[in-house]
Design a protein around this motif. Structure first.
Motif, PDB file in Angstrom:
ATOM      1  N   THR A  96       0.862  -1.177   0.000  1.00  0.00           N
ATOM      2  CA  THR A  96       0.000   0.000   0.000  1.00  0.00           C
ATOM      3  C   THR A  96       0.899   1.227   0.000  1.00  0.00           C
ATOM      4  OG1 THR A  96      -1.805  -1.103   1.168  1.00  0.00           O
ATOM      5  CG2 THR A  96      -1.740   1.295   1.294  1.00  0.00           C
ATOM      6  N   ARG A  97       0.638   2.161  -0.908  1.00  0.00           N
ATOM      7  CA  ARG A  97       1.505   3.336  -1.038  1.00  0.00           C
ATOM      8  C   ARG A  97       0.661   4.599  -1.089  1.00  0.00           C
ATOM      9  NH1 ARG A  97       4.808  -0.039  -5.403  1.00  0.00           N
ATOM     10  NH2 ARG A  97       6.273  -1.052  -3.990  1.00  0.00           N
ATOM     11  N   TRP A  98       1.095   5.577  -0.299  1.00  0.00           N
ATOM     12  CA  TRP A  98       0.384   6.849  -0.271  1.00  0.00           C
ATOM     13  C   TRP A  98       1.334   7.973   0.110  1.00  0.00           C
ATOM     14  CZ3 TRP A  98       0.508   3.485   3.777  1.00  0.00           C
ATOM     15  CH2 TRP A  98       0.713   3.996   5.064  1.00  0.00           C
ATOM     16  N   LYS A  99       0.851   9.202  -0.040  1.00  0.00           N
ATOM     17  CA  LYS A  99       1.624  10.377   0.354  1.00  0.00           C
ATOM     18  C   LYS A  99       1.072  10.962   1.649  1.00  0.00           C
ATOM     19  CE  LYS A  99       3.135  11.909  -4.243  1.00  0.00           C
ATOM     20  NZ  LYS A  99       3.182  13.052  -5.191  1.00  0.00           N
ATOM     21  N   LEU A 100       1.969  11.529   2.427  1.00  0.00           N
ATOM     22  CA  LEU A 100       1.605  12.282   3.630  1.00  0.00           C
ATOM     23  C   LEU A 100       2.155  13.694   3.454  1.00  0.00           C
ATOM     24  CD1 LEU A 100       1.894  11.136   7.319  1.00  0.00           C
ATOM     25  CD2 LEU A 100       2.785  13.362   6.613  1.00  0.00           C
ATOM     26  N   ARG A 101       1.346  14.692   3.799  1.00  0.00           N
ATOM     27  CA  ARG A 101       1.727  16.088   3.560  1.00  0.00           C
ATOM     28  C   ARG A 101       1.672  16.895   4.861  1.00  0.00           C
ATOM     29  NH1 ARG A 101      -2.325  18.525  -0.303  1.00  0.00           N
ATOM     30  NH2 ARG A 101      -1.024  17.550  -1.932  1.00  0.00           N
ATOM     31  N   THR A 102       2.671  17.722   5.053  1.00  0.00           N
ATOM     32  CA  THR A 102       2.610  18.749   6.090  1.00  0.00           C
ATOM     33  C   THR A 102       2.595  20.109   5.408  1.00  0.00           C
ATOM     34  OG1 THR A 102       5.031  18.732   6.287  1.00  0.00           O
ATOM     35  CG2 THR A 102       3.791  17.399   7.856  1.00  0.00           C
ATOM     36  N   ASP A 113       6.416  26.062   2.773  1.00  0.00           N
ATOM     37  CA  ASP A 113       5.039  25.955   3.251  1.00  0.00           C
ATOM     38  C   ASP A 113       4.416  24.591   2.939  1.00  0.00           C
ATOM     39  OD1 ASP A 113       4.695  26.117   0.523  1.00  0.00           O
ATOM     40  OD2 ASP A 113       3.301  27.811   0.564  1.00  0.00           O
ATOM     41  N   ARG A 114       5.205  23.673   2.371  1.00  0.00           N
ATOM     42  CA  ARG A 114       4.684  22.351   2.043  1.00  0.00           C
ATOM     43  C   ARG A 114       5.812  21.336   2.027  1.00  0.00           C
ATOM     44  NH1 ARG A 114       4.668  18.991  -2.056  1.00  0.00           N
ATOM     45  NH2 ARG A 114       5.983  20.449  -3.224  1.00  0.00           N
ATOM     46  N   CYS A 115       5.504  20.135   2.481  1.00  0.00           N
ATOM     47  CA  CYS A 115       6.449  19.018   2.396  1.00  0.00           C
ATOM     48  C   CYS A 115       5.639  17.733   2.255  1.00  0.00           C
ATOM     49  CB  CYS A 115       7.336  18.954   3.636  1.00  0.00           C
ATOM     50  SG  CYS A 115       8.651  17.696   3.532  1.00  0.00           S
ATOM     51  N   GLU A 116       6.089  16.845   1.380  1.00  0.00           N
ATOM     52  CA  GLU A 116       5.396  15.578   1.167  1.00  0.00           C
ATOM     53  C   GLU A 116       6.389  14.420   1.210  1.00  0.00           C
ATOM     54  OE1 GLU A 116       1.672  16.998  -1.699  1.00  0.00           O
ATOM     55  OE2 GLU A 116       3.224  15.663  -2.501  1.00  0.00           O
ATOM     56  N   ILE A 117       5.936  13.316   1.738  1.00  0.00           N
ATOM     57  CA  ILE A 117       6.698  12.073   1.690  1.00  0.00           C
ATOM     58  C   ILE A 117       5.848  10.991   1.044  1.00  0.00           C
ATOM     59  CG2 ILE A 117       8.149  12.573   3.692  1.00  0.00           C
ATOM     60  CD1 ILE A 117       6.279  10.812   5.376  1.00  0.00           C
ATOM     61  N   GLU A 118       6.513   9.966   0.511  1.00  0.00           N
ATOM     62  CA  GLU A 118       5.830   8.806  -0.036  1.00  0.00           C
ATOM     63  C   GLU A 118       6.126   7.604   0.857  1.00  0.00           C
ATOM     64  OE1 GLU A 118       6.678   8.234  -4.162  1.00  0.00           O
ATOM     65  OE2 GLU A 118       6.052  10.274  -4.697  1.00  0.00           O
ATOM     66  N   ILE A 119       5.063   6.918   1.239  1.00  0.00           N
ATOM     67  CA  ILE A 119       5.152   5.835   2.220  1.00  0.00           C
ATOM     68  C   ILE A 119       4.813   4.509   1.555  1.00  0.00           C
ATOM     69  CG2 ILE A 119       4.209   4.937   4.393  1.00  0.00           C
ATOM     70  CD1 ILE A 119       3.530   7.840   5.125  1.00  0.00           C
ATOM     71  N   ASP A 120       5.609   3.493   1.871  1.00  0.00           N
ATOM     72  CA  ASP A 120       5.400   2.133   1.385  1.00  0.00           C
ATOM     73  C   ASP A 120       5.113   1.246   2.595  1.00  0.00           C
ATOM     74  OD1 ASP A 120       6.564   0.030  -1.058  1.00  0.00           O
ATOM     75  OD2 ASP A 120       6.472  -0.715   0.984  1.00  0.00           O
ATOM     76  N   ARG A 121       3.921   0.695   2.651  1.00  0.00           N
ATOM     77  CA  ARG A 121       3.526  -0.193   3.747  1.00  0.00           C
ATOM     78  C   ARG A 121       3.289  -1.594   3.188  1.00  0.00           C
ATOM     79  NH1 ARG A 121       1.732  -3.488   7.081  1.00  0.00           N
ATOM     80  NH2 ARG A 121       0.460  -2.947   8.900  1.00  0.00           N
ATOM     81  N   ARG A 122       4.132  -2.534   3.569  1.00  0.00           N
ATOM     82  CA  ARG A 122       3.996  -3.910   3.093  1.00  0.00           C
ATOM     83  C   ARG A 122       3.046  -4.676   4.003  1.00  0.00           C
ATOM     84  NH1 ARG A 122       6.766  -4.811  -1.941  1.00  0.00           N
ATOM     85  NH2 ARG A 122       7.606  -2.713  -2.274  1.00  0.00           N
ATOM     86  N   VAL A 123       1.983  -5.215   3.387  1.00  0.00           N
ATOM     87  CA  VAL A 123       0.968  -5.938   4.152  1.00  0.00           C
ATOM     88  C   VAL A 123       1.161  -7.431   3.971  1.00  0.00           C
ATOM     89  CG1 VAL A 123      -0.655  -4.030   3.949  1.00  0.00           C
ATOM     90  CG2 VAL A 123      -0.737  -5.850   2.264  1.00  0.00           C
ATOM     91  N   ILE A 124       0.912  -8.174   5.021  1.00  0.00           N
ATOM     92  CA  ILE A 124       1.070  -9.624   4.988  1.00  0.00           C
ATOM     93  C   ILE A 124      -0.310 -10.269   4.943  1.00  0.00           C
ATOM     94  CG2 ILE A 124       3.266  -9.558   6.222  1.00  0.00           C
ATOM     95  CD1 ILE A 124       1.796 -10.343   8.767  1.00  0.00           C
TER      96      ILE A 124
END
Length: 391
Positions: free
Chosen positions: A192-198, A263-274
Protein backbone atom coordinates in the motif's frame (compact mmCIF):
# COMPACT_ATOMS: atom_id res chain seq x y z
CA UNK A 1 10.70 -18.71 -33.29
CA UNK A 2 9.80 -21.03 -30.42
CA UNK A 3 13.15 -21.27 -28.68
CA UNK A 4 12.93 -19.42 -25.34
CA UNK A 5 16.42 -17.93 -25.68
CA UNK A 6 15.69 -16.51 -29.13
CA UNK A 7 12.37 -15.24 -27.89
CA UNK A 8 13.99 -13.54 -24.93
CA UNK A 9 16.56 -11.87 -27.14
CA UNK A 10 13.73 -10.38 -29.19
CA UNK A 11 11.77 -9.30 -26.11
CA UNK A 12 14.75 -7.61 -24.44
CA UNK A 13 15.51 -5.69 -27.64
CA UNK A 14 12.06 -4.05 -27.48
CA UNK A 15 11.94 -1.28 -24.84
CA UNK A 16 8.78 -1.41 -22.72
CA UNK A 17 9.69 0.83 -19.80
CA UNK A 18 7.02 1.77 -17.27
CA UNK A 19 7.18 5.56 -16.67
CA UNK A 20 6.52 4.87 -12.95
CA UNK A 21 4.46 8.04 -12.61
CA UNK A 22 7.16 10.32 -13.98
CA UNK A 23 6.36 13.02 -16.53
CA UNK A 24 8.42 11.52 -19.35
CA UNK A 25 7.86 10.60 -22.96
CA UNK A 26 9.67 8.75 -25.71
CA UNK A 27 9.53 5.53 -27.72
CA UNK A 28 11.07 3.49 -24.89
CA UNK A 29 8.09 4.14 -22.59
CA UNK A 30 4.94 2.02 -22.51
CA UNK A 31 4.23 -1.37 -23.99
CA UNK A 32 2.97 -0.43 -27.49
CA UNK A 33 5.86 -1.93 -29.45
CA UNK A 34 5.99 -4.99 -27.24
CA UNK A 35 2.26 -5.59 -27.74
CA UNK A 36 2.66 -5.24 -31.52
CA UNK A 37 5.53 -7.76 -31.53
CA UNK A 38 3.48 -10.23 -29.50
CA UNK A 39 0.48 -9.85 -31.81
CA UNK A 40 2.67 -10.69 -34.79
CA UNK A 41 4.29 -13.59 -32.97
CA UNK A 42 0.97 -15.20 -32.06
CA UNK A 43 -0.21 -14.66 -35.63
CA UNK A 44 2.70 -16.77 -36.92
CA UNK A 45 1.30 -19.60 -34.77
CA UNK A 46 -2.12 -19.12 -36.31
CA UNK A 47 -3.48 -17.96 -32.95
CA UNK A 48 -5.89 -15.03 -32.72
CA UNK A 49 -5.23 -12.45 -30.03
CA UNK A 50 -7.49 -9.99 -28.27
CA UNK A 51 -6.42 -6.63 -26.86
CA UNK A 52 -8.03 -4.86 -23.95
CA UNK A 53 -7.07 -1.21 -23.52
CA UNK A 54 -6.23 -0.46 -19.89
CA UNK A 55 -4.68 3.00 -20.36
CA UNK A 56 -4.43 5.06 -23.56
CA UNK A 57 -2.19 3.06 -25.89
CA UNK A 58 -1.45 0.41 -23.23
CA UNK A 59 -3.11 -2.98 -23.60
CA UNK A 60 -3.48 -6.37 -22.02
CA UNK A 61 -3.01 -8.94 -24.79
CA UNK A 62 -4.62 -12.38 -24.51
CA UNK A 63 -4.28 -15.55 -26.59
CA UNK A 64 -6.05 -18.87 -26.08
CA UNK A 65 -5.13 -22.49 -26.75
CA UNK A 66 -8.28 -24.61 -26.91
CA UNK A 67 -7.95 -28.22 -25.84
CA UNK A 68 -11.68 -28.84 -25.54
CA UNK A 69 -14.81 -27.75 -23.66
CA UNK A 70 -14.42 -30.54 -21.11
CA UNK A 71 -10.95 -29.38 -20.03
CA UNK A 72 -10.00 -27.03 -17.24
CA UNK A 73 -8.54 -23.63 -18.11
CA UNK A 74 -5.12 -22.49 -16.92
CA UNK A 75 -4.21 -18.80 -16.98
CA UNK A 76 -0.54 -18.02 -17.61
CA UNK A 77 0.31 -14.38 -16.89
CA UNK A 78 3.48 -12.39 -17.53
CA UNK A 79 3.68 -8.61 -17.56
CA UNK A 80 5.05 -6.71 -20.53
CA UNK A 81 6.55 -3.69 -18.75
CA UNK A 82 9.93 -3.21 -17.11
CA UNK A 83 11.31 -0.70 -14.63
CA UNK A 84 13.35 2.27 -15.97
CA UNK A 85 16.98 1.92 -17.03
CA UNK A 86 18.53 4.74 -14.96
CA UNK A 87 21.93 3.71 -13.61
CA UNK A 88 22.34 0.60 -15.74
CA UNK A 89 25.93 -0.29 -16.54
CA UNK A 90 25.10 -2.35 -19.64
CA UNK A 91 23.19 -1.42 -22.80
CA UNK A 92 19.66 -2.12 -21.59
CA UNK A 93 18.10 -3.09 -24.91
CA UNK A 94 21.00 -4.93 -26.56
CA UNK A 95 20.71 -8.54 -25.35
CA UNK A 96 24.11 -10.11 -24.84
CA UNK A 97 24.84 -13.74 -24.00
CA UNK A 98 27.95 -14.36 -21.92
CA UNK A 99 28.88 -17.30 -19.72
CA UNK A 100 25.41 -18.89 -19.96
CA UNK A 101 23.73 -15.63 -18.96
CA UNK A 102 21.55 -13.34 -21.05
CA UNK A 103 21.89 -9.65 -20.09
CA UNK A 104 19.47 -6.77 -20.59
CA UNK A 105 16.64 -4.85 -18.96
CA UNK A 106 13.79 -7.20 -18.22
CA UNK A 107 15.83 -10.36 -18.88
CA UNK A 108 15.00 -11.49 -15.36
CA UNK A 109 11.91 -9.40 -14.51
CA UNK A 110 10.04 -10.67 -16.31
CA UNK A 111 10.72 -11.10 -20.01
CA UNK A 112 12.54 -14.33 -19.22
CA UNK A 113 9.41 -15.78 -17.65
CA UNK A 114 7.34 -14.46 -20.54
CA UNK A 115 9.66 -16.04 -23.12
CA UNK A 116 9.43 -19.38 -21.31
CA UNK A 117 5.63 -19.18 -21.22
CA UNK A 118 5.45 -18.23 -24.89
CA UNK A 119 7.71 -21.14 -25.83
CA UNK A 120 5.51 -23.53 -23.84
CA UNK A 121 2.38 -22.07 -25.47
CA UNK A 122 3.87 -22.53 -28.95
CA UNK A 123 4.71 -26.13 -28.14
CA UNK A 124 1.13 -26.78 -27.07
CA UNK A 125 -0.17 -25.32 -30.33
CA UNK A 126 2.19 -27.35 -32.51
CA UNK A 127 2.13 -30.66 -30.61
CA UNK A 128 -1.44 -30.68 -29.22
CA UNK A 129 -0.78 -33.14 -26.36
CA UNK A 130 -3.70 -35.43 -25.59
CA UNK A 131 -4.12 -34.47 -21.92
CA UNK A 132 -3.59 -30.73 -22.25
CA UNK A 133 -5.71 -28.12 -20.54
CA UNK A 134 -7.13 -25.03 -22.16
CA UNK A 135 -4.50 -22.31 -21.73
CA UNK A 136 -4.96 -18.55 -21.81
CA UNK A 137 -1.73 -16.60 -22.16
CA UNK A 138 -2.09 -13.14 -20.64
CA UNK A 139 0.56 -10.57 -21.50
CA UNK A 140 -0.51 -7.89 -19.07
CA UNK A 141 0.50 -4.24 -19.01
CA UNK A 142 1.34 -1.74 -16.25
CA UNK A 143 2.47 -4.07 -13.48
CA UNK A 144 5.51 -2.29 -12.10
CA UNK A 145 3.84 0.88 -10.81
CA UNK A 146 0.16 0.39 -9.98
CA UNK A 147 -0.78 -3.13 -11.17
CA UNK A 148 -3.45 -1.63 -13.41
CA UNK A 149 -3.15 -4.40 -15.99
CA UNK A 150 -4.09 -7.23 -13.66
CA UNK A 151 -6.78 -5.11 -11.99
CA UNK A 152 -8.46 -4.87 -15.39
CA UNK A 153 -7.70 -8.48 -16.28
CA UNK A 154 -9.73 -9.95 -13.41
CA UNK A 155 -12.75 -7.88 -14.49
CA UNK A 156 -13.02 -10.12 -17.56
CA UNK A 157 -14.56 -12.82 -15.35
CA UNK A 158 -15.62 -10.88 -12.27
CA UNK A 159 -17.71 -8.11 -13.88
CA UNK A 160 -20.80 -8.96 -15.97
CA UNK A 161 -20.39 -8.08 -19.62
CA UNK A 162 -16.62 -7.63 -19.51
CA UNK A 163 -15.63 -11.07 -20.79
CA UNK A 164 -14.02 -11.62 -24.19
CA UNK A 165 -13.87 -14.79 -26.27
CA UNK A 166 -10.39 -15.63 -24.96
CA UNK A 167 -11.55 -15.42 -21.35
CA UNK A 168 -15.23 -15.00 -20.54
CA UNK A 169 -15.33 -17.18 -17.43
CA UNK A 170 -12.89 -17.55 -14.57
CA UNK A 171 -9.95 -19.90 -15.15
CA UNK A 172 -9.62 -22.81 -12.75
CA UNK A 173 -6.06 -21.85 -11.75
CA UNK A 174 -3.41 -19.25 -12.55
CA UNK A 175 0.38 -19.30 -12.80
CA UNK A 176 2.18 -15.96 -12.73
CA UNK A 177 5.71 -15.58 -14.06
CA UNK A 178 8.21 -13.85 -11.79
CA UNK A 179 11.82 -14.75 -10.93
CA UNK A 180 11.53 -17.43 -8.21
CA UNK A 181 14.54 -19.67 -8.98
CA UNK A 182 11.88 -22.21 -10.07
CA UNK A 183 10.58 -22.49 -6.52
CA UNK A 184 6.81 -22.10 -6.16
CA UNK A 185 5.67 -18.99 -4.36
CA UNK A 186 2.47 -19.67 -2.44
CA UNK A 187 2.42 -16.51 -0.28
CA UNK A 188 3.69 -12.98 -0.61
CA UNK A 189 3.21 -9.51 0.76
CA UNK A 190 1.34 -6.66 -0.89
CA UNK A 191 2.16 -2.94 -1.01
CA UNK A 192 0.00 0.00 0.00
CA UNK A 193 1.51 3.34 -1.04
CA UNK A 194 0.38 6.85 -0.27
CA UNK A 195 1.62 10.38 0.35
CA UNK A 196 1.61 12.28 3.63
CA UNK A 197 1.73 16.09 3.56
CA UNK A 198 2.61 18.75 6.09
CA UNK A 199 1.84 22.41 5.47
CA UNK A 200 3.22 25.63 6.90
CA UNK A 201 3.47 29.32 6.06
CA UNK A 202 6.09 30.64 3.64
CA UNK A 203 8.24 33.68 4.33
CA UNK A 204 11.73 35.02 3.59
CA UNK A 205 14.44 32.86 5.13
CA UNK A 206 16.06 35.93 6.71
CA UNK A 207 13.03 36.13 9.06
CA UNK A 208 12.12 32.45 9.62
CA UNK A 209 10.10 33.20 12.73
CA UNK A 210 7.54 34.95 10.52
CA UNK A 211 6.68 31.63 8.87
CA UNK A 212 5.95 28.02 9.73
CA UNK A 213 8.44 25.50 8.36
CA UNK A 214 6.65 22.50 6.83
CA UNK A 215 9.91 20.54 6.62
CA UNK A 216 10.50 20.90 10.37
CA UNK A 217 6.98 19.59 10.93
CA UNK A 218 7.72 16.67 8.64
CA UNK A 219 10.80 15.92 10.72
CA UNK A 220 8.53 15.10 13.66
CA UNK A 221 6.35 12.97 11.40
CA UNK A 222 9.40 11.02 10.25
CA UNK A 223 10.45 10.36 13.82
CA UNK A 224 6.94 9.14 14.52
CA UNK A 225 7.03 6.83 11.51
CA UNK A 226 10.35 5.40 12.60
CA UNK A 227 8.81 4.59 15.98
CA UNK A 228 5.74 3.15 14.25
CA UNK A 229 7.97 0.83 12.20
CA UNK A 230 9.37 -0.61 15.43
CA UNK A 231 5.83 -0.81 16.86
CA UNK A 232 4.67 -2.93 13.91
CA UNK A 233 7.22 -5.62 14.70
CA UNK A 234 5.68 -6.06 18.15
CA UNK A 235 2.03 -5.53 17.24
CA UNK A 236 1.72 -7.83 14.20
CA UNK A 237 3.24 -11.33 14.23
CA UNK A 238 5.36 -12.08 11.19
CA UNK A 239 3.91 -14.41 8.57
CA UNK A 240 5.79 -17.74 8.64
CA UNK A 241 6.49 -17.64 4.89
CA UNK A 242 6.73 -14.00 3.85
CA UNK A 243 7.91 -12.25 6.96
CA UNK A 244 6.81 -9.18 8.90
CA UNK A 245 4.60 -6.23 8.12
CA UNK A 246 6.83 -3.24 7.39
CA UNK A 247 6.66 0.46 6.65
CA UNK A 248 9.20 2.62 4.84
CA UNK A 249 9.52 6.22 3.65
CA UNK A 250 11.00 6.24 0.15
CA UNK A 251 10.78 9.85 -1.06
CA UNK A 252 10.58 13.35 0.39
CA UNK A 253 9.95 16.64 -1.37
CA UNK A 254 9.38 20.13 -0.07
CA UNK A 255 10.23 23.78 -0.37
CA UNK A 256 10.76 26.16 -3.28
CA UNK A 257 14.25 27.52 -2.63
CA UNK A 258 16.84 27.69 0.10
CA UNK A 259 15.95 31.32 0.88
CA UNK A 260 12.25 30.60 1.42
CA UNK A 261 10.75 28.97 4.50
CA UNK A 262 8.81 26.03 3.00
CA UNK A 263 5.04 25.96 3.25
CA UNK A 264 4.68 22.35 2.04
CA UNK A 265 6.45 19.02 2.40
CA UNK A 266 5.40 15.58 1.17
CA UNK A 267 6.70 12.07 1.69
CA UNK A 268 5.83 8.81 -0.04
CA UNK A 269 5.15 5.84 2.22
CA UNK A 270 5.40 2.13 1.39
CA UNK A 271 3.53 -0.19 3.75
CA UNK A 272 4.00 -3.91 3.09
CA UNK A 273 0.97 -5.94 4.15
CA UNK A 274 1.07 -9.62 4.99
CA UNK A 275 -1.69 -12.23 4.53
CA UNK A 276 -4.54 -11.46 6.88
CA UNK A 277 -4.07 -7.68 6.81
CA UNK A 278 -6.41 -5.21 5.10
CA UNK A 279 -4.41 -3.12 2.66
CA UNK A 280 -6.72 -0.13 3.03
CA UNK A 281 -7.08 -0.25 6.82
CA UNK A 282 -3.31 -0.01 7.36
CA UNK A 283 -3.39 3.67 6.40
CA UNK A 284 -5.89 4.48 9.14
CA UNK A 285 -3.85 2.46 11.63
CA UNK A 286 -0.75 4.49 10.77
CA UNK A 287 -2.62 7.77 11.06
CA UNK A 288 -4.08 6.81 14.43
CA UNK A 289 -0.63 5.99 15.80
CA UNK A 290 0.90 9.24 14.57
CA UNK A 291 -1.89 11.44 15.94
CA UNK A 292 -1.47 9.83 19.35
CA UNK A 293 2.30 10.17 19.41
CA UNK A 294 3.26 13.44 17.69
CA UNK A 295 1.91 16.95 18.12
CA UNK A 296 2.02 18.34 14.57
CA UNK A 297 -0.79 18.29 12.04
CA UNK A 298 -0.53 16.44 8.74
CA UNK A 299 -2.71 15.17 5.90
CA UNK A 300 -2.88 11.63 4.54
CA UNK A 301 -3.45 11.69 0.76
CA UNK A 302 -5.35 8.89 -1.02
CA UNK A 303 -3.26 5.81 -1.88
CA UNK A 304 -2.32 5.21 -5.49
CA UNK A 305 -2.06 1.48 -4.85
CA UNK A 306 -3.69 -0.62 -2.12
CA UNK A 307 -1.86 -3.76 -1.09
CA UNK A 308 -3.35 -7.22 -1.59
CA UNK A 309 -1.25 -10.10 -0.35
CA UNK A 310 -1.17 -13.68 -1.62
CA UNK A 311 -2.20 -16.25 0.98
CA UNK A 312 -1.19 -19.91 0.96
CA UNK A 313 -4.63 -20.86 2.28
CA UNK A 314 -6.15 -22.02 -1.04
CA UNK A 315 -3.31 -22.85 -3.42
CA UNK A 316 -1.62 -25.87 -1.83
CA UNK A 317 -2.91 -28.48 -4.30
CA UNK A 318 -2.01 -26.25 -7.26
CA UNK A 319 1.49 -25.72 -5.86
CA UNK A 320 1.97 -29.46 -5.40
CA UNK A 321 1.10 -30.10 -9.05
CA UNK A 322 3.51 -27.41 -10.19
CA UNK A 323 6.28 -28.82 -7.99
CA UNK A 324 5.82 -32.19 -9.71
CA UNK A 325 6.41 -30.50 -13.07
CA UNK A 326 9.43 -28.64 -11.70
CA UNK A 327 10.95 -31.80 -10.23
CA UNK A 328 10.60 -33.68 -13.51
CA UNK A 329 12.76 -31.06 -15.24
CA UNK A 330 14.96 -29.40 -12.62
CA UNK A 331 14.92 -31.65 -9.58
CA UNK A 332 13.23 -31.07 -6.23
CA UNK A 333 12.18 -27.52 -5.33
CA UNK A 334 10.01 -26.10 -2.59
CA UNK A 335 7.06 -23.92 -1.67
CA UNK A 336 8.18 -20.51 -0.49
CA UNK A 337 6.91 -17.10 0.56
CA UNK A 338 8.47 -13.84 -0.59
CA UNK A 339 8.48 -10.21 0.48
CA UNK A 340 7.66 -8.68 -2.89
CA UNK A 341 4.25 -8.54 -4.58
CA UNK A 342 2.97 -9.94 -7.89
CA UNK A 343 -0.13 -10.11 -10.07
CA UNK A 344 -1.00 -13.41 -8.39
CA UNK A 345 -2.49 -11.74 -5.32
CA UNK A 346 -5.15 -9.88 -7.30
CA UNK A 347 -6.00 -12.93 -9.40
CA UNK A 348 -6.34 -14.98 -6.19
CA UNK A 349 -8.51 -12.25 -4.64
CA UNK A 350 -10.99 -12.82 -7.49
CA UNK A 351 -11.39 -16.43 -6.40
CA UNK A 352 -8.86 -18.15 -8.69
CA UNK A 353 -6.18 -20.25 -6.91
CA UNK A 354 -2.85 -18.74 -7.96
CA UNK A 355 0.86 -19.37 -7.61
CA UNK A 356 4.06 -17.72 -8.82
CA UNK A 357 6.86 -19.63 -10.52
CA UNK A 358 9.53 -18.64 -12.99
CA UNK A 359 13.17 -18.62 -14.00
CA UNK A 360 15.72 -16.21 -12.57
CA UNK A 361 16.49 -14.76 -9.18
CA UNK A 362 14.79 -11.75 -7.61
CA UNK A 363 18.32 -10.65 -6.68
CA UNK A 364 18.87 -9.82 -10.36
CA UNK A 365 15.58 -8.00 -10.93
CA UNK A 366 15.85 -4.24 -11.50
CA UNK A 367 19.65 -4.32 -11.22
CA UNK A 368 22.24 -2.27 -13.09
CA UNK A 369 23.38 -5.35 -15.09
CA UNK A 370 20.24 -7.49 -15.10
CA UNK A 371 20.64 -11.07 -16.35
CA UNK A 372 19.08 -14.51 -16.34
CA UNK A 373 20.61 -17.98 -16.49
CA UNK A 374 19.94 -19.54 -19.89
CA UNK A 375 19.70 -23.11 -18.59
CA UNK A 376 17.05 -22.10 -16.07
CA UNK A 377 15.18 -20.25 -18.83
CA UNK A 378 15.03 -23.42 -20.93
CA UNK A 379 13.99 -25.48 -17.90
CA UNK A 380 11.13 -23.07 -17.21
CA UNK A 381 9.78 -23.48 -20.74
CA UNK A 382 9.72 -27.27 -20.25
CA UNK A 383 8.11 -26.93 -16.83
CA UNK A 384 5.29 -24.70 -18.06
CA UNK A 385 4.66 -27.07 -20.96
CA UNK A 386 4.53 -30.15 -18.74
CA UNK A 387 2.19 -28.44 -16.32
CA UNK A 388 -0.24 -27.36 -19.06
CA UNK A 389 0.08 -30.60 -21.05
CA UNK A 390 -0.84 -32.72 -18.04
CA UNK A 391 2.41 -34.66 -18.11
Amino acid sequence: MHDPVELLQSLVAIPSVNPMGRNVSGPEYGEARMTAFLEDWFATLGVTTEKVEVLPGRFNLLARYDAGPDRRTILLDAHQDTVPVDGMTIPPFEPVIKEDKLFGRGACDVKGGMAAMLAAFARLVTQRPAEAANVVMSCSCEEEAEALGVKDLVKLWSEPGRGISSLNTAPEVAVVAEPTDLDVVVAHRGATRWKLRTTGRACHSSRPDDGVNAIYKMGQVLSGLEAFAAHLKQAIPAHPLCGPATISVGRIEGGLSVNTVPDRCEIEIDRRVIPGEDGAAVIADCEEYLRKNIDVDFEMLPPWITGISLSDEHNGELADRMLESVAAVAGPHKKVGVAYGTNASRIAASGVPSIVCGPGSINQAHTEAEWININELRQAADIYYRFCAGE
